[in-house]
Structure formats: C-alpha cells, structure tokens
Scaffold this active site. Structure first.
Site, PDB file in Angstrom:
ATOM      1  N   SER A  49       0.846  -1.100   0.027  1.00 43.28           N
ATOM      2  CA  SER A  49       0.091  -0.124  -0.033  1.00 43.28           C
ATOM      3  C   SER A  49       0.871   1.230   0.048  1.00 43.28           C
ATOM      4  CB  SER A  49      -0.877  -0.147   1.219  1.00 43.28           C
ATOM      5  OG  SER A  49      -1.623   1.213   1.513  1.00 43.28           O
ATOM      6  N   TYR A 100      -3.094  -0.934  10.317  1.00 45.50           N
ATOM      7  CA  TYR A 100      -2.978  -1.512   8.900  1.00 45.50           C
ATOM      8  C   TYR A 100      -1.899  -0.718   8.314  1.00 45.50           C
ATOM      9  CZ  TYR A 100      -4.553  -1.077   3.751  1.00 45.50           C
ATOM     10  OH  TYR A 100      -4.408  -1.104   2.397  1.00 45.50           O
TER      11      TYR A 100
END
Length: 203
Positions: free
Chosen positions: A96, A109
């Site tokens: 990400s 996350y």
C-alpha cells in the site's frame, strides 16, 4: 477467508480457507498442486483495516486481527506455496502507499503494509536461488468496499482528492500491474514495488 482458484475441466473452482489458520493453509496448496502439477503464481491480497483517531482506541484484539490477516497470513500462504513452485514462478504481495506514507488513523493497517514491503524485499533475495520472483503492488487510494465500510464519512467524501489525479482509482486500474509482474517476460524483476497511486510519488 480467502479463495484459491484451480482449473478443472475448463472451469474455475474456489477453494476457501481461513488464511490466518496456519494448519489449514497447506492443505489447500497440496490440493491445488495435485490438480495442476504445481503452483506458478501466488497473489497475496487479503486485508483488514479499521480507522481510529487515537492509539488508546485500538484494542489489543484489533491490533492482533490486523496483523493476523495482513502479514501473518501472508507468511503462512507463502511458506505453504513455495514447496510447490518451480523456477519461473512468482509471488505478488499487495502492499500500500501506506507502507511509504502511513495514514495515522490507519496505524495498525499501515504498520502491516510496511511489514509487507520489507517482507517482499527480503523474500525476493531469499528465493532468488530457487528461481522464484517476489514483488509487490502498492495501491494508492483505490475505491473498494473497505473504504465506505471502514473510514469516517468526511474521509470517504474526499477520498482520492489528495493525489495529483484528484480522484480515487478503481480496482480494474490495478490489474495491469499484477499482470506485468506475473508475466514471464518480467523475469528480471524481483524485489520491486509497483506503485499505482494516481501520480503520488512512492519512495
């Protein structure tokens, strides 16, 4: 829960398992390898995220769940798949933009995505002698069901406006990055992270 697709009689069949269950995962890969004679491509794409404004709001259970789904499962899946992979096979992990530019409200996350970035870089070096490549795709703001279900309303309204293209990407706009990394013609690409970020630099 995640699915593995295998070909059988020209049809695709989904084999489902809990990716966080290290005891269940190897059986799925044994089944696939027995049908197909091996595994050529592994894409690790399972993810969990939740938004919190304060570290005190993140429960121990939430932290553990995020790591279990996002990074521990990736280790279990990769470890189970590699014995069935031949030279020329590849692993593609979904990282990400948060691994490079962490969003503080996605602390758990973003931390796991940083771990995935590092895991991929180390894995590529570890597997090079086996002729197996490992790379990652790092999406920016991509519109998926996770966005409206896990982010505050104001973040959803403005989602994607922070990148140069001023919009979120669609899942289909990630596809060519995975296809390129899976292509045998990318045989010299390993340890790389392909950023799909709407023009925002990824360092």
């Amino acid at each position: 829960v995640a699915g593995a697709i295998r070909a059988q009689g020209g049809k695709a069949i989904a084999l489902r398992c809990d990716v966080g269950d290290d005891a269940a995962v190897p059986g799925v890969f044994r089944t696939i390898a027995a049908d197909l004679g091996g595994i050529d491509i592994l894409i690790n794409n399972a993810a969990h995220q939740a938004s919190f404004k304060s570290i005190e709001d993140i429960s121990d259970e939430e932290w553990d769940l995020t790591f279990k789904v996002n990074i521990h499962a990736m280790f279990f899946l990769t470890k189970a798949a590699v014995p069935h992979m031949k030279p020329g096979s590849c692993i593609i992990n979904t990282a990400s933009i948060n691994s490079d530019a962490p969003n503080p409200t996605l602390l758990a996350y973003a931390t796991t995505k940083g771990a995935i970035h590092n895991f991929t870089a180390g894995l590529a070096q570890m597997l090079a002698e086996k002729g197996i490549r490992a790379n990652a795709v790092a999406p920016g703001p991509i519109w998926t069901p996770l966005i409206p279900s896990t982010l505050p309303e104001d973040s959803v309204t403005n989602f994607g406006k922070q990148v140069p293209m001023k919009r979120p990407g669609q899942p289909v706009e990630l596809a060519t990055a995975y296809v390129m990394l899976a292509d045998p013609l990318s045989s010299y690409v390993s340890g790389a992270t392909i950023a799909v970020t709407g023009g925002k630099p990824f360092l």
